[in-house]
Motif scaffolding. Sequence first.
Motif, short mmCIF file in Angstrom:
data_model
loop_
_atom_site.label_atom_id
_atom_site.label_comp_id
_atom_site.label_asym_id
_atom_site.label_seq_id
_atom_site.Cartn_x
_atom_site.Cartn_y
_atom_site.Cartn_z
N THR A 1 -23.45 -1.50 2.05
CA THR A 1 -23.92 -0.21 1.55
C THR A 1 -25.39 -0.05 1.92
O THR A 1 -26.05 -1.00 2.32
CB THR A 1 -23.74 -0.08 0.01
OG1 THR A 1 -24.71 -0.90 -0.64
CG2 THR A 1 -22.34 -0.47 -0.44
N SER A 2 -25.88 1.17 1.77
CA SER A 2 -27.23 1.47 2.27
C SER A 2 -28.32 0.66 1.56
O SER A 2 -29.30 0.27 2.18
CB SER A 2 -27.55 2.96 2.08
OG SER A 2 -26.53 3.74 2.63
N ASN A 3 -28.15 0.44 0.27
CA ASN A 3 -29.20 -0.24 -0.50
C ASN A 3 -28.70 -1.43 -1.32
O ASN A 3 -29.36 -2.46 -1.40
CB ASN A 3 -29.86 0.77 -1.47
CG ASN A 3 -30.45 1.94 -0.73
OD1 ASN A 3 -31.52 1.83 -0.13
ND2 ASN A 3 -29.76 3.08 -0.73
N GLY A 4 -27.55 -1.26 -1.95
CA GLY A 4 -27.06 -2.27 -2.91
C GLY A 4 -26.84 -3.63 -2.29
O GLY A 4 -27.30 -4.65 -2.83
N ARG B 1 -24.05 3.44 -6.12
CA ARG B 1 -22.88 3.07 -6.84
C ARG B 1 -22.50 1.63 -6.57
O ARG B 1 -21.49 1.15 -7.07
CB ARG B 1 -21.71 3.94 -6.39
CG ARG B 1 -21.82 5.44 -6.72
CD ARG B 1 -20.78 6.28 -5.97
NE ARG B 1 -21.09 6.34 -4.55
CZ ARG B 1 -20.34 6.96 -3.64
NH1 ARG B 1 -19.23 7.56 -4.00
NH2 ARG B 1 -20.67 6.98 -2.36
N ASN C 1 -17.36 3.95 -0.82
CA ASN C 1 -18.10 3.25 -1.88
C ASN C 1 -17.85 3.96 -3.22
O ASN C 1 -18.75 4.04 -4.05
CB ASN C 1 -19.60 3.24 -1.53
CG ASN C 1 -20.37 2.24 -2.35
OD1 ASN C 1 -19.88 1.16 -2.65
ND2 ASN C 1 -21.60 2.60 -2.73
N HIS D 1 -30.43 10.65 -6.45
CA HIS D 1 -29.20 10.15 -5.83
C HIS D 1 -27.96 10.75 -6.48
O HIS D 1 -26.97 11.05 -5.81
CB HIS D 1 -29.16 8.62 -5.88
CG HIS D 1 -28.08 8.03 -5.05
ND1 HIS D 1 -27.84 8.43 -3.76
CD2 HIS D 1 -27.13 7.10 -5.32
CE1 HIS D 1 -26.80 7.77 -3.28
NE2 HIS D 1 -26.35 6.96 -4.20
N LEU E 1 -24.91 12.72 -4.64
CA LEU E 1 -23.49 12.37 -4.81
C LEU E 1 -22.68 13.56 -5.33
O LEU E 1 -21.55 13.79 -4.90
CB LEU E 1 -23.35 11.17 -5.76
CG LEU E 1 -23.81 9.82 -5.18
CD1 LEU E 1 -23.78 8.73 -6.26
CD2 LEU E 1 -22.94 9.40 -4.00
N GLU F 1 -20.42 2.32 2.60
CA GLU F 1 -20.85 3.67 2.99
C GLU F 1 -22.12 3.68 3.82
O GLU F 1 -22.88 2.71 3.83
CB GLU F 1 -21.07 4.53 1.74
CG GLU F 1 -22.10 3.98 0.74
CD GLU F 1 -23.56 4.01 1.15
OE1 GLU F 1 -24.01 5.05 1.69
OE2 GLU F 1 -24.26 3.00 0.93
N ASP G 1 -27.49 -1.64 -8.82
CA ASP G 1 -27.47 -0.40 -8.03
C ASP G 1 -26.44 0.47 -8.72
O ASP G 1 -25.27 0.50 -8.35
CB ASP G 1 -27.08 -0.68 -6.57
CG ASP G 1 -27.12 0.60 -5.73
OD1 ASP G 1 -27.58 1.64 -6.25
OD2 ASP G 1 -26.71 0.56 -4.57
C1 MLT Z 1 -26.24 2.31 -1.88
O1 MLT Z 1 -26.03 1.08 -1.67
O2 MLT Z 1 -27.22 2.90 -1.48
C2 MLT Z 1 -25.29 3.13 -2.72
O3 MLT Z 1 -24.34 2.39 -3.31
C3 MLT Z 1 -24.90 4.40 -2.04
C4 MLT Z 1 -23.72 5.14 -2.62
O4 MLT Z 1 -23.82 5.78 -3.64
O5 MLT Z 1 -22.63 5.08 -2.05
#
Ligand code: MLT
Length: 246
Positions: A100-103, A28, A82, A206, A210, A69, A25
């Motif tokens: 985190t949202s995706n990672g 970040r 994050n 993304h 950011l 985040e 990811d």
């Molecule tokens: C995520 O897990 O989606 C990212 O790391 C989001 C971010 O950039 O903070």
Amino acid sequence: MKYVFDVAFLPTETLKEHDCRLVIDLLRASTQITTFFDAGGETLLPVREVEESYKLKEKLGDDWKLMGERGGLPAPGFDFGNSPLELVKRGAPLHAIITTSNGTHAMMRAIEGCAEVCVACARNLESAAWDALCAGTKIGIICAGRNGEFSMEDTVCAGMYIEKLLSLAPKNGAEEMELTDGAIAAMALWRHLGPDLDGVAMESQHGRILRDLGFADDVLFCSEVSVTATVPKLAYVDGAPTIIGR
Ligand code: MLT
């Protein structure tokens, strides 16, 4: 010895069998986690949901900090966001819980059915690729994507990894190397859009979000290639998914 290199564009795909998975990811979470250890952190506990992180902190106590985040910004009551550059500036806490949202979701998916899971980003390209080659012959790269959708910067970074794996594997005894369709496609994207990874990251959906949030420097930091030997590993410790640095 024959290596097979594979790329999944999303963690929700049907994952193939792998000896080692590299979870990317780029923006970040995987850069954040790698930087956590570079900045002095010792243990990270990944969880999927913010609520879960509050409960875990209540159980573990004040030595554990909350990190991560939602919508790119620290969740309410969190000690850290994050932002890897925040960790560089403030130093990392010794122990943290991260969501985190995706990672972190991608990492939790990757650990299902795979004994060796590494956190991979541009910053640890060389070391993470090498660790994967030493872990086995079936190597899968799992892109985190974004909100269930394809993410260009993760895929281009995955393509960069495929190229690196192809160049390093013969030094580890590879006589044959096979790429899955996902790996071929990721490498084609990398060859088309690279090697300017910071340009790709900045212009990605993304990356633009950011930048609008004031994190342009984070995007540039995340785009630096092979600048650390830290390869965080995700494994079950006492039954809980745990990330440790090297
Ligand atoms: C995520 O897990 O989606 C990212 O790391 C989001 C971010 O950039 O903070």
